[in-house]
Design a protein around this motif. Structure first.
Motif, PDB file in Angstrom:
ATOM      1  N   GLY A   1      16.624  98.463  22.960  1.00  0.00           N
ATOM      2  CA  GLY A   1      16.370  99.048  24.377  1.00  0.00           C
ATOM      3  C   GLY A   1      17.696  99.475  25.021  1.00  0.00           C
ATOM      4  N   PHE A   2      19.002  99.340  24.423  1.00  0.00           N
ATOM      5  CA  PHE A   2      20.333  99.822  25.195  1.00  0.00           C
ATOM      6  C   PHE A   2      20.348 101.235  24.659  1.00  0.00           C
ATOM      7  N   PRO A   3      20.269 101.773  23.466  1.00  0.00           N
ATOM      8  CA  PRO A   3      20.416 103.328  23.437  1.00  0.00           C
ATOM      9  C   PRO A   3      19.358 104.141  24.232  1.00  0.00           C
ATOM     10  N   VAL A   4      18.186 103.569  24.022  1.00  0.00           N
ATOM     11  CA  VAL A   4      17.111 104.083  25.050  1.00  0.00           C
ATOM     12  C   VAL A   4      17.637 104.264  26.615  1.00  0.00           C
ATOM     13  N   ALA A   5      17.941 103.180  27.089  1.00  0.00           N
ATOM     14  CA  ALA A   5      18.338 103.060  28.470  1.00  0.00           C
ATOM     15  C   ALA A   5      19.598 103.806  28.847  1.00  0.00           C
ATOM     16  N   TYR A   6      20.591 104.060  27.681  1.00  0.00           N
ATOM     17  CA  TYR A   6      21.662 104.672  28.058  1.00  0.00           C
ATOM     18  C   TYR A   6      21.391 106.321  28.157  1.00  0.00           C
ATOM     19  N   TRP A   7      20.538 106.526  27.082  1.00  0.00           N
ATOM     20  CA  TRP A   7      20.234 108.105  27.037  1.00  0.00           C
ATOM     21  C   TRP A   7      19.422 108.382  28.286  1.00  0.00           C
TER      22      TRP A   7
ATOM     23  N   MET B   1       5.958  90.977  19.779  1.00  0.00           N
ATOM     24  CA  MET B   1       6.466  90.635  21.062  1.00  0.00           C
ATOM     25  C   MET B   1       7.555  91.292  21.417  1.00  0.00           C
ATOM     26  N   SER B   2       8.480  92.038  20.488  1.00  0.00           N
ATOM     27  CA  SER B   2       9.440  93.069  20.783  1.00  0.00           C
ATOM     28  C   SER B   2       8.771  94.281  21.533  1.00  0.00           C
ATOM     29  N   TYR B   3       7.594  94.752  20.819  1.00  0.00           N
ATOM     30  CA  TYR B   3       6.806  95.781  21.743  1.00  0.00           C
ATOM     31  C   TYR B   3       6.522  95.545  22.972  1.00  0.00           C
ATOM     32  N   SER B   4       6.077  94.368  23.206  1.00  0.00           N
ATOM     33  CA  SER B   4       5.523  93.886  24.443  1.00  0.00           C
ATOM     34  C   SER B   4       6.567  93.713  25.534  1.00  0.00           C
ATOM     35  N   LEU B   5       7.713  93.336  25.165  1.00  0.00           N
ATOM     36  CA  LEU B   5       8.748  92.902  26.205  1.00  0.00           C
ATOM     37  C   LEU B   5      10.001  93.782  26.033  1.00  0.00           C
ATOM     38  N   LEU B   6       9.955  94.909  25.435  1.00  0.00           N
ATOM     39  CA  LEU B   6      10.877  96.059  25.434  1.00  0.00           C
ATOM     40  C   LEU B   6      11.119  96.935  26.502  1.00  0.00           C
TER      41      LEU B   6
ATOM     42  N   LEU C   1      14.035  98.713  31.361  1.00  0.00           N
ATOM     43  CA  LEU C   1      13.937  98.975  33.035  1.00  0.00           C
ATOM     44  C   LEU C   1      15.282  98.419  33.348  1.00  0.00           C
ATOM     45  N   ILE C   2      15.612  97.203  33.018  1.00  0.00           N
ATOM     46  CA  ILE C   2      16.753  96.365  33.669  1.00  0.00           C
ATOM     47  C   ILE C   2      18.033  97.048  33.285  1.00  0.00           C
ATOM     48  N   LEU C   3      18.165  97.557  31.915  1.00  0.00           N
ATOM     49  CA  LEU C   3      19.392  98.185  31.550  1.00  0.00           C
ATOM     50  C   LEU C   3      19.502  99.561  32.181  1.00  0.00           C
ATOM     51  N   TYR C   4      18.388  99.985  32.362  1.00  0.00           N
ATOM     52  CA  TYR C   4      18.535 101.353  32.895  1.00  0.00           C
ATOM     53  C   TYR C   4      19.130 101.271  34.527  1.00  0.00           C
ATOM     54  N   ALA C   5      18.632 100.400  35.162  1.00  0.00           N
ATOM     55  CA  ALA C   5      19.171 100.152  36.316  1.00  0.00           C
ATOM     56  C   ALA C   5      20.738  99.672  36.395  1.00  0.00           C
TER      57      ALA C   5
ATOM     58  N   PRO D   1      31.792  95.460  30.200  1.00  0.00           N
ATOM     59  CA  PRO D   1      31.994  94.831  31.337  1.00  0.00           C
ATOM     60  C   PRO D   1      31.163  95.107  32.667  1.00  0.00           C
ATOM     61  N   GLN D   2      30.851  96.366  32.654  1.00  0.00           N
ATOM     62  CA  GLN D   2      30.454  96.878  34.079  1.00  0.00           C
ATOM     63  C   GLN D   2      28.954  96.441  33.921  1.00  0.00           C
ATOM     64  N   ILE D   3      28.258  96.372  32.873  1.00  0.00           N
ATOM     65  CA  ILE D   3      26.653  96.367  32.911  1.00  0.00           C
ATOM     66  C   ILE D   3      26.590  95.096  32.170  1.00  0.00           C
ATOM     67  N   ALA D   4      27.481  93.968  32.184  1.00  0.00           N
ATOM     68  CA  ALA D   4      27.088  92.727  31.907  1.00  0.00           C
ATOM     69  C   ALA D   4      26.013  91.980  32.567  1.00  0.00           C
ATOM     70  N   PRO D   5      26.132  92.052  34.001  1.00  0.00           N
ATOM     71  CA  PRO D   5      24.960  91.436  34.710  1.00  0.00           C
ATOM     72  C   PRO D   5      23.726  91.810  34.262  1.00  0.00           C
ATOM     73  N   GLY D   6      23.574  93.188  34.004  1.00  0.00           N
ATOM     74  CA  GLY D   6      22.238  93.858  33.556  1.00  0.00           C
ATOM     75  C   GLY D   6      21.711  93.258  32.250  1.00  0.00           C
ATOM     76  N   ILE D   7      22.734  93.233  31.299  1.00  0.00           N
ATOM     77  CA  ILE D   7      22.484  92.493  29.936  1.00  0.00           C
ATOM     78  C   ILE D   7      21.897  91.066  30.042  1.00  0.00           C
ATOM     79  N   THR D   8      22.565  90.330  30.769  1.00  0.00           N
ATOM     80  CA  THR D   8      22.582  88.931  30.937  1.00  0.00           C
ATOM     81  C   THR D   8      20.748  88.849  31.642  1.00  0.00           C
ATOM     82  N   ALA D   9      20.581  89.603  32.722  1.00  0.00           N
ATOM     83  CA  ALA D   9      19.155  89.589  33.368  1.00  0.00           C
ATOM     84  C   ALA D   9      18.400  89.850  32.455  1.00  0.00           C
TER      85      ALA D   9
END
Length: 301
Positions: free
Chosen positions: A103-109, A176-181, A186-190, A220-228
């Motif tokens: 999800g991270f590369p997709v959200a970053y792109w 499960m990964s497909y359902s929750l990705l 969404l959270i990483l994108y935000a 460090p800037q997106i650590a809260p998003g990664i955690t959430a």
């Protein structure tokens, strides 16, 4: 030139006190009453009933509820059930790791590279699978992963050996990964949308290579998003029932399926099923508490 502020007359203060509403708590109480009643009837009371049933050993439908101890909770520490709980936690952690890596590369792109005018449409297109039933998505993966399914047909057409994935742990992780990705994206994108690129430029000017800038500036800037995002996926995966049931087969017993068997299966042991449910509720509550505490950065004055 200084201006003196006159004292407020006592009669004006008294008038303000008279005009002040006497029952300040009534307005918020009226606003919160509908949702509070809904929450009480559908969450609090059922949870209390489940906790009461968890204190009754070997209770079945129609038996008298007579709480007598924590025997059902002691039974959970049996190695057989601990193995099931550990398998559920392993699947949830594996699903979280897969969703984070994919999800991270997709959200970053989407957040940093894609044109601004297309971002909302791209996010909408990525979450479109959530509009369909989770049951339907699981049956679609059965069609893809079965021995004569689409995946093995493609592998056979190019001369590669077929894969036995259905009714195994990899199939559960895929479903499960497909359902929750989408939730992770969404959270990483935000979080990535608010990324301060000036800090990356400053890090580059100071001689940091892209890897160092990523770990010391971006993360460090997106650590809260990664955690959430990780906690949200972990909580949802821990209680997933459909994907392990349809894609994992009998060999992929999880805590959610074990609870189902205690209530609606052959064993019909509502007390033990309630104890398992309360244990899952406690684990999810701890995860939610961590999400609330670490999911958002603390404002700095």
């Amino acid at each position: 030139m200084t201006t003196k502020i006159r004292d407020i007359p006592d009669d004006i203060v008294g008038l303000e006190k008279l005009n002040r509403p006497r029952f300040n708590f009534i307005q918020p109480l009226v606003l919160l009453a509908p949702s509070g009643i809904w929450l009480l009837l559908l969450l609090v009371l059922p949870t209390l009933i489940i906790f009461q049933l968890s204190l009754v050993p070997n209770i079945r439908p129609g038996d008298i509820v007579n709480p007598s101890g924590f025997d059902n909770y002691i039974r959970i520490v049996d190695p057989l059930y601990l193995h099931v709980i550990w398998r559920s936690l392993t699947l949830a952690l594996g699903t979280t790791a897969i969703c984070l890596i994919l999800g991270f590369p997709v959200a970053y792109w989407i957040a940093q590279i894609a044109p601004q005018r297309w971002r909302n449409l791209l996010v909408l297109g990525f979450v479109l699978p959530l509009w369909t039933s989770s049951l339907l998505r699981s049956y679609a993966w059965i069609t893809i992963l079965r021995p004569t399914g689409l995946l093995n047909s493609l592998l056979s057409s190019v001369g590669l050996p077929t894969l036995e994935l259905l009714n195994r742990t990899p199939a559960v992780l895929i479903g499960m990964s497909y359902s929750l990705l989408p939730y992770m994206v969404l959270i990483l994108y935000a979080s990535l949308e608010k990324l301060d690129r000036r800090l990356l430029e400053a890090a580059a000017d100071l001689g940091a290579n892209p890897v160092e800038a990523f770990w010391k500036v971006t993360v460090p800037q997106i650590a809260p998003g990664i955690t959430a995002g990780s906690l949200l996926v972990l909580i949802t995966a821990l209680g997933d029932f459909i994907d392990p049931e349809l894609l994992g087969g009998a060999s992929s017993m999880t805590a959610a399926r074990l609870v189902y068997n205690q209530f609606l299966g052959v064993t019909q042991n509502w007390g033990f099923g309630s104890a398992l449910s309360m244990t899952l509720i406690l684990a999810v509550s701890i995860a939610i508490a961590l999400l609330i505490k670490f999911g958002e950065p603390t404002p700095k004055e």
